[in-house]
Scaffold this active site. Structure first.
Site, short mmCIF file in Angstrom:
data_model
loop_
_atom_site.label_atom_id
_atom_site.label_comp_id
_atom_site.label_asym_id
_atom_site.label_seq_id
_atom_site.Cartn_x
_atom_site.Cartn_y
_atom_site.Cartn_z
N ASN A 1 66.49 58.58 37.17
CA ASN A 1 67.62 59.11 36.40
C ASN A 1 67.71 60.62 36.65
OD1 ASN A 1 68.70 56.85 35.06
ND2 ASN A 1 67.14 56.93 33.48
N TYR B 1 64.69 44.20 36.55
CA TYR B 1 65.63 44.65 37.59
C TYR B 1 65.88 43.58 38.66
CZ TYR B 1 66.62 49.23 35.74
OH TYR B 1 67.09 50.26 34.96
N HIS C 1 74.52 50.94 34.08
CA HIS C 1 74.75 51.61 35.38
C HIS C 1 75.86 50.94 36.18
CE1 HIS C 1 71.23 54.28 35.07
NE2 HIS C 1 70.65 53.27 34.46
#
Ligand code: NDP
Length: 475
Positions: free
Chosen positions: A124, A334, A52
């Site tokens: 997404n 993350y 990303h």
């Protein structure tokens, strides 16, 4: 006019001419202004996201129009609530300089600045993903990135991996369908994708999926249209989003959820926590919740978009996790990526900072601005008798019943084909033809044995699927 200064506020006399020994002479080490400028330039880049990397973002608002309090006590979902947010769109595989109009999944990461702290929904534009166990995630991403020897993207690696991991077939079918290249970020849906939990004020748990349906309508590009655009404009999605918001043409999404009770979920034929599967609408119909609008562009791309950090570990009371193995891993990976990319105190950066009060005993670390480290009444440890911030058990979640022995379990559900078939069956004939063409195009340079393996999988989805790709490969 304002006085130009150093980063520490000292007035600068000249920003044009460096300090030299004589008119033609060498430069002096004493020219700290020149040194500061060059040294800072060397540090202008931070590690780009491993996935990303290329993104665009805008600020907006979530407005809840329906009463769903029987499912969740989260303040962000109470009827009438308005919550400011930042939405970052992205492509997944390309680097920070990649073209926007490439065939790829799109990220749809939303940071809600709620009254109960930050809630990040890292979604997404697809309701599913290639994998259901994050143990495979680094290997999968390697196949999407450059081959270490050739430094080229490698279709052979992608199809080798996909055909050996058939749980990816559903997502591959979506990726190769029209929706694999959205015309713009405004013209695509977003999905929370994972299963999360909702907890209501009676402390009852429901399983939930989040859907964001574009009000601009779904619009996609064919490979040929995308190639034309990329030849002239690598920033087509960024340009479209930025310019529309500047013009006051604010994009909107209707916000919907799917709900399953714990009992309903336990009786399904498939694992409701498997990220390679959707919950068919027949089983869990969409429930209207509200509307999301984007209405403000960031003022500084680096500060507010590149430094924006999203993680599913940022969660609020009334919303919780699920046993989805991909989600479980993202809860760790993350924030870990952000600590590596931005540093231990990345949560204190203005774009990441909660708008509600933060009281924490986490202190110090690089680049600490003292946000949240209020040291109430001078208390810098806990427990204390100083009246510092304390926990509250009212936020405990209901028990989650777990069965079984600890081990490395293979997924029991080996039905890789039903849901891709459901998707294939709803595609109009012209979209099916483009699906075949897109798959054939993506197989250029792939070894015959891998193509044959893929055809066998397509055959099990639908004989027409395999035949269509076979024909497209011969053209
Ligand atoms: P439904 O007929 O009720 O739903 C079909 C869904 O497919 C709609 O949400 C539609 O989205 C979406 N869709 C249409 N074309 C495409 C495409 N090319 N790529 C991705 N999605 C598309 O049936 P089911 O709920 O049983 O789902 C059937 C299949 O639809 C699933 O196997 C899955 O592949 C796909 N799908 C299902 C979703 C779900 O949550 N159930 C969500 C998205 C896709 P829209 O309304 O935006 O046009």
């Amino acid at each position: 006019m304002k006085q130009l200064t150093t980063d520490f506020g000292n007035p600068i006399a000249s920003n044009q001419n460096s300090l030299s020994a004589g008119e033609l002479g060498p430069l002096l080490l004493q020219d700290y202004q020149l040194i500061e400028k060059l040294a800072h330039q060397n540090r202008e880049r931070i590690p780009e996201r491993a996935v990303h990397a290329k993104g665009s973002a805008a600020y907006g608002e979530l407005v809840i129009t329906e009463d769903i309090s029987k499912y969740t006590k989260a303040k962000v979902f109470q009827k009438g609530e308005k919550t400011p947010l930042l939405l970052r769109f992205s492509t997944v595989a390309g680097e920070a300089g990649a073209a926007d109009a490439e065939r790829d999944v799109r990220g749809f990461a939303i940071k809600f600045y709620t009254k109960e702290g930050v809630w990040d929904l890292v979604g997404n534009n697809t309701p599913t993903f290639f994998l259901r166990d994050a143990y495979k995630f680094p290997d999968f991403i390697h196949t999407q990135k450059r081959n270490p020897k050739t430094h080229l993207r490698c279709a052979n690696a992608a199809w080798d991996f996909w055909t050996l991991c058939p749980e990816s077939l559903h997502q591959v079918t979506i990726l190769m369908s029209d929706r694999g290249i959205p015309a713009s970020y405004r013209n695509m849906n977003g999905y929370g994708s994972h299963t999360y939990s909702f907890i209501n004020s009676n402390n009852e748990r429901f399983w939930v999926k989040f859907h964001f349906k574009t009000k601009q309508g779904i619009k996609c590009l064919t490979n040929e249209e995308a190639e034309q655009i990329i030849a002239k404009d690598r920033e087509s999605h960024q340009r479209d989003l930025y310019e529309n918001i500047e013009k006051g043409n604010f994009p909107k999404w209707s916000v919907k959820i799917q709900i399953l009770s714990e009992e309903q979920a336990s009786k399904l034929e498939f694992n409701p926590f498997d990220l390679t599967k959707v919950w068919p609408h027949k089983i869990a119909p969409l429930i209207e919740v509200g509307e999301m609008i984007l209405n403000k562009n960031p003022q500084n791309y680096f500060n507010e978009v590149e430094q924006a950090a999203f993680s599913p570990s940022n969660i609020v009371p009334g919303i919780g996790f699920s046993p989805d193995k991909m989600l479980q891993a993202r809860i760790f990976s993350y924030p870990d990526a952000q600590r590596y990319r931005l540093g231990a105190n990345y949560h204190q950066l203005p774009v990441n900072r909660a708008k509600s009060e933060v009281n924490t005993y986490n202190v110090a670390g690089a680049m600490n601005f003292g946000i949240g480290d209020n040291l109430v009444n001078g208390a810098y440890y806990e427990p204390n008798t100083l009246g510092g911030a304390v926990e509250n058990e009212m936020y405990l979640e209901p028990d989650l019943v777990i069965k079984g022995n600890a081990n490395r379990y293979k997924a029991v559900d080996n039905d890789y084909y039903t849901q891709p078939r459901n998707l294939f069956n709803i595609m109009p004939e012209d979209e099916k033809q483009r699906l075949f063409k897109n798959i054939a195009a993506s197989m250029q340079g792939v070894k015959e044995e891998i193509i044959n393996k893929a055809l066998k999988h397509f055959e099990l989805i639908h004989p027409d699927y395999a035949n269509g790709v076979k024909k497209a490969l011969c053209k």
